[in-house]
Motif scaffolding. Structure first.
Motif, PDB file in Angstrom:
ATOM      1  N   ILE A  25      44.940  -9.227 -49.595  1.00 19.89           N
ATOM      2  CA  ILE A  25      44.450  -9.295 -48.995  1.00 19.89           C
ATOM      3  C   ILE A  25      42.698  -9.405 -49.095  1.00 19.89           C
ATOM      4  N   ASN A  26      42.670  -9.208 -50.574  1.00 19.84           N
ATOM      5  CA  ASN A  26      41.499  -9.014 -51.558  1.00 19.84           C
ATOM      6  C   ASN A  26      41.104 -10.584 -51.858  1.00 19.84           C
ATOM      7  N   THR A  53      56.550 -16.310 -50.495  1.00 21.47           N
ATOM      8  CA  THR A  53      55.565 -16.318 -51.126  1.00 21.47           C
ATOM      9  C   THR A  53      55.421 -14.973 -51.867  1.00 21.47           C
ATOM     10  N   ASP A  54      54.679 -14.744 -53.271  1.00 18.45           N
ATOM     11  CA  ASP A  54      54.198 -13.275 -53.156  1.00 18.45           C
ATOM     12  C   ASP A  54      52.576 -13.975 -52.757  1.00 18.45           C
ATOM     13  N   PRO A  55      51.874 -12.493 -52.870  1.00 16.08           N
ATOM     14  CA  PRO A  55      50.555 -12.620 -52.397  1.00 16.08           C
ATOM     15  C   PRO A  55      50.026 -13.888 -52.737  1.00 16.08           C
ATOM     16  N   LEU A  56      49.239 -14.712 -52.190  1.00 14.12           N
ATOM     17  CA  LEU A  56      48.601 -15.653 -52.307  1.00 14.12           C
ATOM     18  C   LEU A  56      46.929 -15.980 -51.793  1.00 14.12           C
ATOM     19  N   PRO A  57      46.019 -16.000 -51.957  1.00 16.75           N
ATOM     20  CA  PRO A  57      44.705 -16.669 -51.292  1.00 16.75           C
ATOM     21  C   PRO A  57      44.451 -17.333 -50.413  1.00 16.75           C
ATOM     22  N   ALA A  58      43.809 -16.812 -49.622  1.00 19.33           N
ATOM     23  CA  ALA A  58      44.238 -17.254 -48.286  1.00 19.33           C
ATOM     24  C   ALA A  58      43.180 -18.254 -47.873  1.00 19.33           C
ATOM     25  N   ALA A  87      49.285 -13.047 -42.398  1.00 22.51           N
ATOM     26  CA  ALA A  87      48.355 -12.556 -42.017  1.00 22.51           C
ATOM     27  C   ALA A  87      48.460 -11.276 -42.302  1.00 22.51           C
ATOM     28  N   MET A  88      47.119 -10.399 -43.248  1.00 23.49           N
ATOM     29  CA  MET A  88      46.816  -9.214 -43.012  1.00 23.49           C
ATOM     30  C   MET A  88      46.229  -8.080 -41.782  1.00 23.49           C
TER      31      MET A  88
END
Length: 332
Positions: A209-210, A243-248, A265-266
Motif C-alpha cells: 500500500i505504501n 509474493t509477500d507485499p512488494l513495492p508497486a 493492486a490495492m
C-alpha cells in the motif's frame, strides 16, 4: 481444442453496441478464435449492418443449438424487444430494459453451460434505471443475477494483467476498507481464473500500500503487516504462488517483463495507471468471481456518434480475444 462460445450482449440499442458488433463480426479472425454469438434484437442488428455497410446475414435463432457459427452470418438469439426505428443517441426506458433482458438471457445460457464467456457491449446507466433496473452497471447486475457476493475487477492487456482489491472509492476510504480476508479472496480469484485458463501455477505479485511496501514500518502505519500480509500468508498456506507485499513502483515493470502472470493492486489508480500507460485500446475490463467469465469494452454507449457508422470496434475485438484467452480450459 474446441473453440469457446463467446456470447456478446447487444447493450443499449440507442448506442454504438449494435454497430461495433456488426463491424467486429466482419473480421474472419474472430471466427478463427471462437464461436461468436449475439444476444439481442435481430432487426436492430440488421439496421446496424446497413449503417456500417455490412452485407452479413442475420441468423435469427431462439436457441444456441440453432447457431451456425459461419463467417458472413451473425447468429443472434433474438429477444425481439425493441421497435426497429428506436431513436439513436437518446436515453430510453425501453432500451434500458432490453439491455437488462439481454444480460439476463446470457446468464441463463451460462447457467445452462451453453456459452463460455459473456462479452458485454456498453449499456447506459440512466436508461437501465429508467427501465426499472436499479444497478450502477454491468458488474453489479451480473453479481445479482448470479447470486455472487465476492467479485473483483480484473484488467487484462497483452503484456499485463491486474486484479483490484478496491476500485471506485476514494484513496483514504480504500486503505480503510482493505482487510486480510478481502486480500486473500482477491488472490484466490486471480489464481482460480488463471488456473481455469490453463496456467497451472500462476505467479501472483502482490502490491504493498505504501511507498516501498512500507519498508519495514518506515513508511505508513504498518498497513502491509496488518491489512495485506495475513491474507497473503493464508493464500500461500494453500499452495498459491503469491509474493509477500512488494513495492508497486518496480513491481509493474517486472510484471511487464514477464516475471509474474498477474498483479494484485490495492486501489484503483495503482492498478489502472500501468494498464492505461500500455495503451487505452488494449485494456479490457473483466469481472472475476462470477460463475462465468465476463469481459467488456472499455468505452460507453457513445450516444453522440451512434447511428453514424463510425464507432471503432477495436475494443470489442480485444475483449473477445481476451475472453478467448481466459476462457476456462479443460485441463487434464
Amino acid at each position: 481444442m474446441n473453440k469457446p462460445v463467446i456470447c456478446m450482449t447487444m447493450g443499449d440499442a440507442a448506442g454504438v453496441g449494435p454497430e461495433i458488433i456488426m463491424k467486429v463480426l466482419t473480421d474472419s479472425e474472430v471466427y478463427e478464435w471462437c464461436h461468436p454469438l449475439v444476444v439481442g434484437d435481430a432487426k436492430i442488428l440488421q439496421r446496424a449492418g446497413e449503417i456500417v455497410g455490412s452485407n452479413m446475414l442475420i441468423n435469427s435463432i431462439q436457441s444456441v443449438n440453432e447457431a451456425r457459427f459461419e463467417v458472413g452470418k451473425v447468429d443472434c438469439v433474438d429477444l425481439d424487444l425493441l421497435p426497429e426505428d428506436l431513436p439513436f443517441g437518446e436515453v430510453s426506458s425501453k432500451a434500458g430494459d432490453a439491455a437488462y433482458r439481454y444480460i439476463e438471457k446470457a446468464v441463463e445460457l451460462a447457467k445452462n453451460k451453453e456459452i463460455d464467456v459473456i462479452c458485454t457491449a456498453p449499456l447506459n446507466k440512466e436508461a437501465l434505471q429508467k427501465g426499472g433496473h436499479k444497478y450502477p452497471g454491468h458488474t453489479e447486475l451480473l453479481a445479482h443475477l448470479t447470486d455472487t457476493k465476492e467479485f473483483a475487477m480484473f484488467l487484462s492487456s497483452p503484456k499485463l494483467k491486474v486484479i483490484h482489491v478496491t476500485t471506485h472509492i476514494g484513496l483514504i476510504d480504500a486503505v480503510k476498507s482493505i482487510k486480510p480476508e478481502r486480500v486473500y479472496n482477491v488472490i484466490k480469484m486471480a489464481n482460480d481464473t488463471l488456473v481455469k485458463a490453463g496456467i497451472k501455477e500462476p505467479r501472483i505479485a502482490v502490491c504493498g500500500i505504501n511507498p516501498h511496501a512500507g519498508e519495514n514500518g518506515l513508511f505508513g502505519y504498518g498497513e502491509e503487516e496488518e491489512k495485506v500480509l495475513p491474507g497473503v500468508k493464508k493464500a500461500q498456506e494453500e499452495g498459491i504462488n503469491a509474493t509477500d507485499p512488494l513495492p508497486a513502483d518496480t513491481l509493474f515493470f517486472r510484471a511487464v517483463r514477464g516475471d509474474f502472470d498477474v498483479v494484485v493492486a490495492m486501489y484503483h489508480d495503482q492498478g489502472h495507471g500501468p494498464i492505461k500507460v500500455l495503451g487505452l485500446e488494449s485494456g479490457v475490463n473483466i469481472t472475476v468471481g462470477l460463475p462465468i467469465l465476463r469481459t467488456s469494452v472499455d468505452h460507453g454507449t457513445a450516444f453522440d456518434i451512434s447511428g453514424k457508422g463510425i464507432a471503432d470496434e477495436a475494443s470489442l475485438k480485444e475483449a473477445i480475444r481476451q475472453g478467448v484467452e481466459l476462457a476456462p480450459k479443460n485441463i487434464q
